[in-house]
Design a protein around this motif. Sequence first.
Motif: not given
Length: 254
Positions: A31, A34, A159-160, A183, A187
Motif C-alpha cells: 500500500n 501507508s 497512519g492507523t 491504510v 501502516t
Amino acid sequence: MDIATLVGIVSAFALVIISIMMGGGLGLFVNIPSLMIVVGGTLGATMVNYPLADVLGVFKVVKNVFFTKVWSTQEVVDRFVDFANKSRREGILALESEVANLDDDFMVKGLQLTIDGMEPESIREILETEIEYLEERHKSGAEILTTMATFFPAMGMIGTLIGLVQMLATMDDPSTIGPSMAVALLTTFYGAVAANLVCLPMAGKLKKRSQEETLVKEMIISGIVSVANGENPRVIEQKLHSFVPPTARESRFD
C-alpha cells in the motif's frame, strides 16, 4: 561480510513473506500511501531530531553491520610479541619496516609515534582520545537507529488514525471502507516490521561491533606502550592476555 547479520535479516523477512503468501497474497500487503506515511514520516521526524549530516552519516555507519574487519585478540597478541622481539634485537627503529606491512591505521599511528620517540604516556593519551571519539561516532549511529525504531511504530499509529478517520468519514460509501482500513492496518504493520526487523537489530549489532573494536584498540594501546617501554615479550603477552578470556589464551612461550 557478516554472515549472521545477512542470514538473520534474510530469514526474518523470508518467513514473514512466506506467511503472507500462505494466507493470501503479497499484493494485499502493498500500500503506497501507508509506505509514504511510515517511511516519509520517520525520515522527516529523524531529520528534525538530528542534524542532517548525522542522519546521512548513519548510512555509512550501517555498513559496519554487514562489513567489518576487526583483528582477533590472538592476532594482536602475536603481532606485539613479534614487535617486542624485533625491537629488543634490532632497536625500536627496526619497526619502521613493519609499519609498511600493516593495514590498520590505528596500529600504524601508534607504532609511528613510538618510532618517532614520543613518550609512552603521551602516545597512550593520543590513542585513547581517538578511541573516545570513535566510540562517540558509533554511539551516535546506534542512537539514531534506535530513535528511528521509536518513530516507525509511532508513524504507523498515525497512519492507523488517518485510515480510521477516512473510514468513519465515508461510512455511507461502502466502497471506501476497504482502502481506508488497509491504510489503517498496514501502516501499523510497516512500522512494526521496520522497527523490529531492521532498526533495533542493527542498532544492537552496531553496539556489539563498537565493543569489539574498542577492546582490540585498547589491546593495541597496551601493546604499543609496552613496546615503547622496552618490556619483555613474555610480559607483554601476559599483559595482553588480560584482555582475553582464559579459554581463548594461546601462549607463545609454553
